[in-house]
Design a protein around this motif. Structure first.
Motif, PDB file in Angstrom:
ATOM      1  N   THR A 143       0.871  -1.191   0.011  1.00  0.00           N
ATOM      2  CA  THR A 143       0.080   0.012  -0.042  1.00  0.00           C
ATOM      3  C   THR A 143       1.007   1.219   0.084  1.00  0.00           C
ATOM      4  N   SER A 144       2.018   1.185   0.714  1.00  0.00           N
ATOM      5  CA  SER A 144       2.833   2.603   0.662  1.00  0.00           C
ATOM      6  C   SER A 144       3.651   2.215  -0.569  1.00  0.00           C
ATOM      7  N   ILE A 145       4.313   3.341  -1.086  1.00  0.00           N
ATOM      8  CA  ILE A 145       4.943   3.531  -2.189  1.00  0.00           C
ATOM      9  C   ILE A 145       6.238   4.420  -1.941  1.00  0.00           C
ATOM     10  N   TYR A 146       7.633   3.782  -2.514  1.00  0.00           N
ATOM     11  CA  TYR A 146       8.809   4.487  -2.625  1.00  0.00           C
ATOM     12  C   TYR A 146       8.763   5.216  -3.903  1.00  0.00           C
ATOM     13  N   VAL A 147       9.288   6.593  -3.556  1.00  0.00           N
ATOM     14  CA  VAL A 147       9.346   7.749  -4.599  1.00  0.00           C
ATOM     15  C   VAL A 147      10.569   8.141  -4.664  1.00  0.00           C
ATOM     16  N   LEU A 148      11.315   7.934  -5.923  1.00  0.00           N
ATOM     17  CA  LEU A 148      12.570   8.586  -6.210  1.00  0.00           C
ATOM     18  C   LEU A 148      12.519   9.932  -6.995  1.00  0.00           C
ATOM     19  N   THR A 149      13.140  10.943  -6.453  1.00  0.00           N
ATOM     20  CA  THR A 149      13.211  12.185  -7.201  1.00  0.00           C
ATOM     21  C   THR A 149      14.702  12.602  -7.303  1.00  0.00           C
ATOM     22  N   ARG A 150      14.935  13.634  -7.913  1.00  0.00           N
ATOM     23  CA  ARG A 150      16.179  14.459  -7.955  1.00  0.00           C
ATOM     24  C   ARG A 150      16.789  14.766  -6.255  1.00  0.00           C
TER      25      ARG A 150
ATOM     26  N   HIS B  72      12.164   8.468  -1.154  1.00  0.00           N
ATOM     27  CA  HIS B  72      10.827   8.896   0.060  1.00  0.00           C
ATOM     28  C   HIS B  72       9.958   7.674  -0.114  1.00  0.00           C
ATOM     29  N   ARG B  73       9.472   7.873   1.245  1.00  0.00           N
ATOM     30  CA  ARG B  73       8.358   6.654   1.490  1.00  0.00           C
ATOM     31  C   ARG B  73       7.009   7.478   1.751  1.00  0.00           C
ATOM     32  N   ILE B  74       6.193   7.084   1.064  1.00  0.00           N
ATOM     33  CA  ILE B  74       4.701   7.619   1.401  1.00  0.00           C
ATOM     34  C   ILE B  74       3.897   6.351   1.626  1.00  0.00           C
ATOM     35  N   GLY B  75       3.328   6.843   3.019  1.00  0.00           N
ATOM     36  CA  GLY B  75       2.370   5.644   3.404  1.00  0.00           C
ATOM     37  C   GLY B  75       1.143   6.389   4.231  1.00  0.00           C
ATOM     38  N   SER B  76       0.753   5.450   5.114  1.00  0.00           N
ATOM     39  CA  SER B  76      -0.509   5.990   6.113  1.00  0.00           C
ATOM     40  C   SER B  76      -0.003   7.157   7.017  1.00  0.00           C
ATOM     41  N   ASP B  77       1.378   6.961   7.173  1.00  0.00           N
ATOM     42  CA  ASP B  77       2.139   8.000   8.134  1.00  0.00           C
ATOM     43  C   ASP B  77       2.405   9.127   7.429  1.00  0.00           C
ATOM     44  N   GLY B  78       2.137   9.491   6.327  1.00  0.00           N
ATOM     45  CA  GLY B  78       2.590  10.533   5.489  1.00  0.00           C
ATOM     46  C   GLY B  78       3.897  10.273   4.660  1.00  0.00           C
TER      47      GLY B  78
END
Length: 850
Positions: free
Chosen positions: A132-139, A143-149
């Motif tokens: 359900t959570s996602i990892y996001v790669l930016t420059r 980052h990790r985005i989940g239920s805790d933001g």
């Protein structure tokens, strides 16, 4: 040796296309290509390209045909998609772009921009272990985005000599509790033959143990090398790494030790992909910077070249394969997709044969013009890749209007301002220039006096055209052309052609490298005889029919829109590269920003009602949100339909209907028509024409091997870096004097193919649709061909005729199942006793898809 690869998936390229009003580059650069986990049921494939601006495309026909998927989007370059592990039930898919990321909960029909990262470039997304959570790669990091933001992942390493903010592209891949992060950097690319030459400077793969939060580098022995791509099997046991030195390495012990399994000379693997059933079938596909594909079916121990059908149709150095996508059901359907700098390709036999998939609908109309006058019901359309079409019944049915014209790709179409009297239409072909029809599109002739290439002594690309509203009196046509190798070449030329005196003169608008996006004029009958030029360097205004120009705005202009009531209101709008409007109310002498109440929407066209002075009606075409209408000169707006569509030009009004209840709209995936004042829209122009243009036309030898129609000799291949000593003889086998392209003003697109082929050679038309018509030319030296549809014989056709006959139907079949089909025109070696030869011809194939 400093090896380089070709790529144009950087922001620089996207920006260039944006500031040149989506100027055509003759190749389909594919930036993303992703297949649904439930592909075998839904046939869902996503792709993106910048052929006509940053377009996002979706297929629900197993990658055979594509349509737009812009609903809810801003205009931005899409570089990847990530499907939910539970996609079959939740329909969730994420999209990463150069300006933030989007989420769809309805399988890509609508998109919603996510607030995290705003307009920051997002490089990659993958799901975490909890699904359900996602990892996001930016420059700026991982980052990790989940239920805790939103949380930053600690310890994400920088490259040895490059900060994270300098990453050009990246990829995330999670296997169990290991998260692999690939990051690549290259500097601003150089240009050669109109393409970007990208020199990978760094490329690393790091891995995060998500349970312990510990980082490590993959392949420490490659620390000084540049990793161009990697892949890891779903069970995590096998990993592959490709290096810029041309080698591929394999690990079978979870990245502890590595062994070389593949090598290329003067080339390198830029994409690696294991099949979804790798543990069972041991299949690996790799694509190289020169455009070749290799396949291993034993885990990398042995490799075979699988490039049949991938010959280039554009003469450019290198052809980068930048996407490989296996069908999730590869075990059964043997389907693989390729994304290249020349488009999308698909195989259904594990790469033994590839065919080009035209992601751009050939019947997309750049321009739609209803003919003026009562009771005219004629409508004309200039399409991408399908030539010119004409309708006699206000868009209900259409027929081809391509006799004598070469314009499969029209960069301009204008009806004469005096059309009701002279029945004249002008079309600007990208390669050969200006054409005229004086009989309402029935036939065309080349306006050779307007050939700018003869003046500058080199081949050109024709970009823009404008016809004076007083053409009946002054005969003036304005043209903009550039050298054929447009990108990175400063030479650009503006011309004025006088059709009465046949004089062609060069104009000066701004600096010599200025790019002209549009010519605009005060309306027919206006007291003010003004010409405007929307250019990359700003807006220019001429009061003397183009002899001299005054710059009235320094803000780059993509488009200009002049009020039909100009003499009264002096109103001119300009659109800049960001879709923002600027307004002049002093006859185009000064401009100031204006929003027109459409905040946050990218406006790509503004269209005045023909009776604007009376009804104060404006139409605004936007990216992603469709068309809006204002009936109070722009103070308030209501939605007018076509949400998710991108219009190259604004809606066109039926001239034969007094209350404007009939409208036409040219979009990326077809021409739409409304007969109820915009309340509903239906796609029209059903027929697709497959004209004598590579790669839509395929020639195969008796063994099923493609015969390239683009390169004539190995020397020519080498000139464009298209020949490879290791596999060249396998890929580019040539048969001397096998075919010729013959020019004729009586043929579709003014040319047709003649094949002097031995028995068993076949012209193939691959299509998705419900009907097909084979158009040919009959002549005195032609033979008899077999007609085969989907492997079933359909009889024979004798191509012999004592005199040349054009526009001949050699075979037609309708009411087919809406599906993928193959029509084969096969040389038999037999002939009529009166014939002097056994050659065969191809001119066009009309494809119906109802």
């Amino acid at each position: 040796m400093n090896r380089r690869c070709l790529a144009t998936f950087v922001a620089f390229a996207a920006h260039f296309l944006a500031v040149t009003c989506q100027a055509h580059v003759p190749h389909d650069i594919i930036y993303s290509l992703d297949v649904s986990p439930t592909f075998h049921n839904d046939g869902l494939v996503f792709a993106s390209s910048t052929q006509f601006g940053e377009a996002h495309l979706m297929s629900s026909t197993f990658g055979e045909t594509f349509s737009e998927s812009h609903a809810g989007m801003q205009q931005t370059l899409v570089t990847g998609h990530t499907f939910s592990p539970n996609f079959s039930t939740d329909g969730i898919v994420y999209m990463v772009t150069h300006q933030g990321y989007y989420k769809s909960v309805d399988r890509g029909r609508n998109w919603e921009k996510q607030k995290d990262f705003a307009d920051e470039q997002v490089l990659s997304i993958c799901f975490a272990n909890d699904e359900t959570s996602i990892y996001v790669l930016t420059r700026n990091g991982l980052h990790r985005i989940g239920s805790d933001g939103l949380q930053s992942v600690d310890g994400y390493p920088h490259q040895n000599d490059v900060a994270l903010s300098d990453i050009t592209f990246g990829k995330l891949q999670r296997v169990g509790n290991r998260l692999f992060v690939h990051q690549v950097f290259y500097e601003t690319p150089k240009r050669k033959n109109g393409m970007d030459l990208v020199d990978y400077r760094t490329g690393k793969v790091h891995v995060l143990d998500t349970d312990r939060g510990k980082w490590d580098s993959v392949g420490k022995s490659f620390a000084s090398k540049v990793i161009t791509d990697f892949d890891v099997s779903t069970d995590g046991h096998t990993a592959l790494i490709a290096l810029k030195d041309g080698t591929v390495h394999r690990s079978v012990d979870q990245c502890q030790t590595w062994a070389q399994v593949f090598s290329r000379k003067d080339d390198f693997v830029c994409k690696l992909k294991m099949s979804p059933d790798f543990a069972d079938d041991q299949t690996i596909a790799c694509g190289t910077a020169k455009g070749f594909v290799f396949l291993s079916q034993n885990g990398g121990d042995d490799w075979t070249v699988r490039s049949n059908g991938l010959s280039r149709w554009v003469h450019h150095v290198n052809i980068l394969i930048n996407q490989i996508a296996f069908s999730p059901n590869y075990r059964n359907d043997k389907t693989i997709f390729l994304g290249k700098t020349t488009g999308v390709y698909k195989t259904t036999d594990s790469g033994k044969f590839w065919r080009h998939i035209n992601v751009w609908n050939p019947k997309w109309g750049y321009f739609v013009y209803p003919a003026p006058g009562e009771p005219s019901r004629d409508v004309f359309a200039a399409t991408y890749n399908g030539g010119i079409y004409r309708s006699h019944d206000n868009g209900m049915t259409w027929s081809s209007a391509n006799i004598g014209i070469t314009s499969a790709f029209a960069n301009g179409m204008e009806l004469s301002p005096n059309y009701e009297v002279d029945k004249t239409i002008f079309v600007l072909d990208i390669a050969t220039g200006l054409y005229r029809s004086a009989d309402a599109g029935r036939s065309w002739s080349h306006v050779v006096q307007a050939d700018t290439a003869k003046v500058i002594g080199k081949p050109v690309l024709y970009r823009k055209m404008g016809v004076s509203p007083d053409f009946a009196d002054d005969g003036l046509i304005f043209l903009f052309s550039v050298p054929r190798r447009i990108l990175g070449v400063p030479e650009k030329h503006v011309w004025r052609f006088n059709d009465k005196t046949k004089e062609l003169s060069q104009l000066s608008i701004g600096k010599s490298n200025n790019y002209i996006n549009r010519f605009a004029f005060t309306p027919q009958g206006s007291k003010q005889k003004l010409v405007f030029a929307a250019t990359a360097q700003g807006i220019f205004r001429s009061e003397d029919a183009g002899e001299s120009w005054t710059q009235v705005s320094a803000i780059g202009s993509q488009n200009l829109f002049v009020s039909p009531d100009f003499d009264e209101d002096g109103l001119v709008y300009s659109m800049d590269a960001g879709g923002r409007l600027h307004r002049s109310i002093d006859e185009g002498q000064t401009f100031e920003p204006t929003k027109l109440g459409l905040d946050g929407k990218y406006i790509d066209n503004l269209t005045f009602s023909p009776r604007y002075a009376d009804d104060q009606t404006l139409f605004a075409s936007t990216f992603g949100e469709g068309v809006f209408r204002s009936q109070d000169a722009g103070r308030t707006w209501s939605h007018f339909g076509l949400r998710g569509k991108w219009l190259y030009s604004g809606p066109a009004f039926s001239s034969g209907d007094g209350d404007d209840s009939v409208f036409f709209a040219p979009t990326v995936d077809g021409i739409y028509r409304s007969t109820d004042n915009g309340r509903s829209w239906n796609k029209v122009l059903r027929t697709i024409q497959r004209l004598p243009k590579v790669p839509l036309l395929m020639l195969r030898d008796p063994n099923g091997k493609e015969i390239p129609l683009t390169f004539g000799t190995p020397e020519e291949m080498k000139r464009y870096d298209a020949y490879d000593a290791e596999v060249g003889d396998v890929i580019f086998a040539r048969t001397p004097n096998l075919f010729q392209k013959i020019k004729s003003p009586h043929a579709y697109l003014a040319s047709y193919y003649k094949f002097r082929a031995n028995p068993g050679y076949a012209v193939e038309i691959h299509f998705y649709g419900t009907g097909v018509e084979y158009k040919c030319v009959q002549s005195a030296d032609l033979g008899i061909v077999d007609i085969v549809l989907d492997g079933k014989p359909q009889g024979q056709f004798d191509l012999y005729s004592e005199r040349d006959r054009f526009d001949v139907t050699g075979y037609e079949r309708q009411n087919l199942k809406q599906d993928y089909h193959v029509l084969r025109i096969v040389a038999t070696g037999e002939k009529n006793q009166e014939s002097s030869g056994t050659a065969m011809t191809f001119n066009a194939a009309n494809i119906t898809n109802d």
